[in-house]
Design a protein around this motif. Structure first.
Motif, PDB file in Angstrom:
ATOM      1  N   ASP A 535     -23.675  10.326 -33.328  1.00  0.00           N
ATOM      2  CA  ASP A 535     -23.509  10.264 -32.260  1.00  0.00           C
ATOM      3  C   ASP A 535     -25.652  10.633 -31.556  1.00  0.00           C
ATOM      4  N   LEU A 536     -26.434  10.606 -31.791  1.00  0.00           N
ATOM      5  CA  LEU A 536     -27.668  10.537 -30.668  1.00  0.00           C
ATOM      6  C   LEU A 536     -27.766   9.149 -30.816  1.00  0.00           C
ATOM      7  N   LEU A 537     -27.154   7.988 -31.932  1.00  0.00           N
ATOM      8  CA  LEU A 537     -27.180   6.772 -30.947  1.00  0.00           C
ATOM      9  C   LEU A 537     -26.088   6.206 -29.922  1.00  0.00           C
ATOM     10  N   ALA A 538     -25.412   7.008 -30.157  1.00  0.00           N
ATOM     11  CA  ALA A 538     -24.086   7.402 -28.833  1.00  0.00           C
ATOM     12  C   ALA A 538     -24.940   7.381 -27.178  1.00  0.00           C
ATOM     13  N   GLU A 539     -25.630   8.437 -27.413  1.00  0.00           N
ATOM     14  CA  GLU A 539     -27.138   8.852 -26.489  1.00  0.00           C
ATOM     15  C   GLU A 539     -27.933   8.230 -26.274  1.00  0.00           C
ATOM     16  N   VAL A 540     -28.544   7.517 -27.103  1.00  0.00           N
ATOM     17  CA  VAL A 540     -29.593   6.753 -26.661  1.00  0.00           C
ATOM     18  C   VAL A 540     -28.626   5.440 -26.282  1.00  0.00           C
ATOM     19  N   GLN A 541     -27.257   5.468 -26.585  1.00  0.00           N
ATOM     20  CA  GLN A 541     -26.836   3.647 -25.794  1.00  0.00           C
ATOM     21  C   GLN A 541     -26.792   4.275 -23.953  1.00  0.00           C
ATOM     22  N   ARG A 542     -26.174   5.358 -24.097  1.00  0.00           N
ATOM     23  CA  ARG A 542     -26.353   5.845 -22.810  1.00  0.00           C
ATOM     24  C   ARG A 542     -27.385   5.763 -21.517  1.00  0.00           C
ATOM     25  N   ALA A 543     -28.805   6.072 -22.439  1.00  0.00           N
ATOM     26  CA  ALA A 543     -29.899   5.758 -21.815  1.00  0.00           C
ATOM     27  C   ALA A 543     -30.063   4.471 -21.650  1.00  0.00           C
ATOM     28  N   VAL A 544     -29.224   3.870 -22.115  1.00  0.00           N
ATOM     29  CA  VAL A 544     -30.192   1.694 -22.248  1.00  0.00           C
ATOM     30  C   VAL A 544     -28.636   1.903 -21.164  1.00  0.00           C
ATOM     31  N   ASP A 545     -27.376   2.000 -21.179  1.00  0.00           N
ATOM     32  CA  ASP A 545     -26.631   1.165 -20.616  1.00  0.00           C
ATOM     33  C   ASP A 545     -27.286   2.176 -18.774  1.00  0.00           C
ATOM     34  N   ASP A 546     -27.518   2.912 -18.692  1.00  0.00           N
ATOM     35  CA  ASP A 546     -28.077   3.212 -17.418  1.00  0.00           C
ATOM     36  C   ASP A 546     -29.178   2.843 -17.191  1.00  0.00           C
ATOM     37  N   GLY A 547     -29.927   2.177 -17.499  1.00  0.00           N
ATOM     38  CA  GLY A 547     -31.307   1.246 -16.996  1.00  0.00           C
ATOM     39  C   GLY A 547     -30.686  -0.560 -17.542  1.00  0.00           C
ATOM     40  N   ASN A 548     -29.499  -0.244 -18.319  1.00  0.00           N
ATOM     41  CA  ASN A 548     -28.604  -1.703 -17.608  1.00  0.00           C
ATOM     42  C   ASN A 548     -28.204  -2.087 -16.834  1.00  0.00           C
ATOM     43  N   ALA A 549     -28.098  -0.785 -16.398  1.00  0.00           N
ATOM     44  CA  ALA A 549     -27.413  -0.982 -14.253  1.00  0.00           C
ATOM     45  C   ALA A 549     -27.572  -1.289 -13.022  1.00  0.00           C
ATOM     46  N   ALA A 550     -29.234  -1.311 -13.391  1.00  0.00           N
ATOM     47  CA  ALA A 550     -30.769  -1.844 -12.533  1.00  0.00           C
ATOM     48  C   ALA A 550     -30.367  -3.541 -12.759  1.00  0.00           C
ATOM     49  N   VAL A 551     -30.247  -3.625 -14.061  1.00  0.00           N
ATOM     50  CA  VAL A 551     -30.309  -5.075 -13.568  1.00  0.00           C
ATOM     51  C   VAL A 551     -29.419  -6.322 -14.216  1.00  0.00           C
ATOM     52  N   SER A 552     -29.907  -7.777 -14.079  1.00  0.00           N
ATOM     53  CA  SER A 552     -28.432  -8.200 -14.407  1.00  0.00           C
ATOM     54  C   SER A 552     -27.992  -8.202 -15.672  1.00  0.00           C
ATOM     55  N   LYS A 553     -27.060  -8.681 -16.214  1.00  0.00           N
ATOM     56  CA  LYS A 553     -26.497  -8.882 -17.566  1.00  0.00           C
ATOM     57  C   LYS A 553     -28.057  -9.508 -18.556  1.00  0.00           C
ATOM     58  N   ALA A 554     -28.262 -10.949 -17.965  1.00  0.00           N
ATOM     59  CA  ALA A 554     -29.098 -11.753 -18.429  1.00  0.00           C
ATOM     60  C   ALA A 554     -30.391 -10.590 -19.054  1.00  0.00           C
ATOM     61  N   GLU A 555     -30.716  -9.853 -18.338  1.00  0.00           N
ATOM     62  CA  GLU A 555     -31.984  -9.144 -18.142  1.00  0.00           C
ATOM     63  C   GLU A 555     -31.703  -7.507 -18.854  1.00  0.00           C
ATOM     64  N   SER A 556     -30.168  -7.365 -19.274  1.00  0.00           N
ATOM     65  CA  SER A 556     -29.908  -5.825 -19.851  1.00  0.00           C
ATOM     66  C   SER A 556     -30.408  -6.440 -21.897  1.00  0.00           C
ATOM     67  N   VAL A 557     -30.553  -4.780 -21.805  1.00  0.00           N
ATOM     68  CA  VAL A 557     -30.606  -4.631 -23.317  1.00  0.00           C
ATOM     69  C   VAL A 557     -29.525  -4.659 -24.519  1.00  0.00           C
ATOM     70  N   ARG A 558     -29.565  -5.744 -24.640  1.00  0.00           N
ATOM     71  CA  ARG A 558     -28.716  -5.356 -25.812  1.00  0.00           C
ATOM     72  C   ARG A 558     -28.382  -4.936 -27.206  1.00  0.00           C
ATOM     73  N   LYS A 559     -29.394  -4.674 -27.835  1.00  0.00           N
ATOM     74  CA  LYS A 559     -29.497  -3.618 -29.287  1.00  0.00           C
ATOM     75  C   LYS A 559     -30.854  -2.999 -28.837  1.00  0.00           C
ATOM     76  N   PHE A 560     -30.794  -1.465 -29.240  1.00  0.00           N
ATOM     77  CA  PHE A 560     -32.503  -1.111 -29.422  1.00  0.00           C
ATOM     78  C   PHE A 560     -32.334  -0.671 -30.647  1.00  0.00           C
ATOM     79  N   ARG A 561     -33.842  -0.316 -31.242  1.00  0.00           N
ATOM     80  CA  ARG A 561     -34.350   0.502 -32.383  1.00  0.00           C
ATOM     81  C   ARG A 561     -34.930   1.874 -31.917  1.00  0.00           C
TER      82      ARG A 561
END
Length: 599
Positions: A535-561
């Protein structure tokens, strides 16, 4: 190459210095309250223009009596408080130069700044600060005096200076001219040892005079007030201090933001200045409280309406009738309560130090409280661009300071020219020559200028990541969006020379507890215990998805820790002004970064 400038609105005095403002206020506005002094019971004691001048003069005479000479450097180590402002103007009144030091600085940092500046005296706030200075005093041969605010240091100076004639003080006070040094402000040192930025009285006049004139409705004498809770040692804090005295408007100082809500309620400012994290906390705190009270859907609807309303204000037709009606209803249910949290009288805020983000900018504007985002550096005496109160453009850092010029170089770097630009780095000719090449200050930031002269900052020139595939990535854009999630405290994008972009994420401990309770997690859950929770990973992934929406695919975050620890000033991960020291973070969390790219 693109350039934009605005004509100056304020004429910089040729012969005067900043102490003229204090004497002018006492002469023209003798009974106007110019300061609010915090009392032991949490209230506020008014200080009039005449009273402030008298207290400044008394401390300045003490400095003269103790042998401080014109041009001498005097250091200040303290939290933000009334005594800081009084001492700052007293140092200038004695003809000396203020060297501010963050109260969180280590003994080694204090030794470097006091030693490099050649400070002959230091006023500290507490015993801990005094102990830090004493521990390195054998390496500070020029340091002759140390006073403590909490041990009556200012009163001691006043007593020592009782016999100094008024004529002597007047001679000292009038000695400095506009082009003389007012202060040496040391940079936060994100990439190495702090450098001392030499700022003159002219720099402050050009900066604060034009800010006050451009934002005149927010600086009405006798009606407006500003609450300063930023570090006074930071150049942004000094902008607030000097601009308030120049206007003049009532200035209050807060040492600890833990009780900021109470201080806002008791001081009731019309203007506040802060960093984006403060405005994020207010928003996230209100949303979390609404969810805890079972009103989360109402708050989210109100937020969406506020953002839509702000966007509609920028259209020729304006908000629709339906949107106006929804906005009216939510103003009664939600927006009015949020404005009350800010003291009830607050008309606007100025935000700087980091990107605010368009989402928050539109939200606050939509609730009737404009956060005017600005941009500047220590080298530009704080703001070199800011949004005007009457024509803000959310998502930008505004137009150039009146009387200055902004230029975008061919490589995208933001260049600045104007009277507010510093004269160089103290004792560092090579760094000065590099920063002030061809008569322009090279900021190191990458940005764009639109047709109306509004500046957008897209990243740091030296922080641009280049992936193994050759893609240039500006971390600030993605990091700002990811930090917009209430659970995220900090985020640092990585990927230089790597096959894709990754991110290190720390969790906000306050909101983690609320989130855990709402999602049925064990009491006392920590980032370490939940870092692999789906559940926590899914919530952080939503935050990352929101960040990725502002940039191109090549600039987007693929993995996080998710990290177990926080980025802290004590560990050297962030500066006192909350900027990331990327090299330190990368070194301390090298194993976590490697884990992102481990097959």
């Amino acid at each position: 190459m693109r350039e934009f400038s605005l004509p100056a609105l304020y004429e910089v005095p040729t012969d005067g210095n900043l102490t003229d403002l204090v004497r002018r206020n006492a002469a023209q506005h003798p009974d106007v309250t110019v300061m609010g002094r915090k009392t032991a019971d949490g209230g506020w004691e008014d200080v009039t223009a005449v009273e402030f001048l008298a207290e400044v003069r008394a401390a300045a005479k003490g400095l003269i009596a103790r042998g401080v000479r014109p041009g001498d450097r005097v250091a200040l180590i303290s939290r933000t408080r009334y005594e800081w402002v009084r001492m700052d103007f007293a140092i200038w009144s004695a003809g000396a130069v203020t060297v501010p030091v963050y109260e969180t600085s280590s003994a080694e940092q204090i030794q470097w700044i006091l030693g490099d500046s050649g400070a002959v005296a230091v006023m500290v706030e507490s015993g801990a600060h005094a102990d830090a200075v004493e521990s390195v005093r054998d390496r500070l041969p020029e340091l002759r005096h140390l006073w403590r605010i909490d041990r009556g240091g200012l009163e001691e100076l006043a007593g020592a200076g009782a016999g100094v004639p008024d004529e002597t003080l007047e001679e000292r006070t009038s000695a400095a001219k506009a082009d003389d040094i007012a202060t040496i402000v040391y940079t936060s040192g994100t990439t190495g040892r702090p450098k001392g930025c030499v700022l003159t009285h002219r720099n402050f006049f050009a900066e604060c005079g034009n800010v006050v004139e451009r934002l005149k409705p927010l600086f009405r004498t006798g009606d407006c007030s500003v609450l300063l809770f930023l570090p006074a040692a930071h150049v942004f804090g000094r902008l607030v201090e000097v601009a308030a005295v120049l206007a003049p408007i009532r200035l209050g100082c807060v040492s600890d933001i833990k009780n900021l809500t109470d201080d806002l309620a008791s001081f009731r400012p019309t203007l506040i200045l802060g960093v984006p994290r403060v405005f994020e906390k207010v928003y996230n705190g209100a949303r979390a409280k609404a969810q805890a009270d079972g009103k989360g859907r109402i708050f989210d609807g109100a937020a969406q309406t506020a953002i839509a309303y702000s966007h509609a204000l920028d259209t020729p037709q304006g908000p629709s009738l339906g949107l106006k009606l929804r906005h009216f209803v939510f103003d009664k249910l939600v927006y009015g309560k949020l404005r009350a949290v800010l003291g009830g009288r607050c008309e606007a805020a100025i935000s700087g130090g980091a990107p605010l983000g368009a989402r928050l900018g539109h939200f606050y504007r939509g609730i009737g409280f404009s956060v005017l985002e600005g941009y500047g550096l220590t080298e530009t005496c704080a703001a070199t661009a800011f949004n005007p109160y009457d024509r803000p453009k959310v998502g930008t850092v505004g137009q150039p300071l009146p009387g200055s010029v902004l230029r975008i170089a061919d490589d995208g770097e933001v260049l600045v020219h104007g009277e507010h630009v510093f004269s160089g780095y103290w004792n560092n000719e090579s760094a000065t020559a590099e920063a002030l090449a061809d008569g322009w200050f090279h900021t190191g930031d990458i940005g764009t200028l639109d047709e109306d002269g509004y500046l957008a900052i897209t990243g740091r020139k030296k922080e641009i990541l280049v992936t193994a595939g050759g893609k240039n990535v500006a971390p600030a854009v993605i990091e700002d969006r990811i930090r917009g999630n209430a659970l995220v405290a900090e985020c640092m994008v990585v990927g230089d020379g790597r096959p894709f972009v990754g991110a290190l994420v720390t969790l906000d401990e306050e909101f983690l507890g609320r989130w855990a309770a709402e999602h049925g997690k064990p009491a006392g859950s920590t980032a370490a215990s939940l870092k692999d929770d789906p559940d926590l990973l899914a919530e952080v992934q939503r935050a990352v998805d929101d960040g990725n929406a502002a940039v191109s695919k090549a600039e987007s975050v693929r993995k996080f820790r998710i990290l177990n620890a926080q980025f802290t000033e004590e560990a050297g991960h962030i500066t006192p002004s909350l900027k990331l020291k990327r090299n330190v973070v990368a070194k301390d969390f090298a194993d976590e970064i490697e884990a992102i790219y481990r097959a």
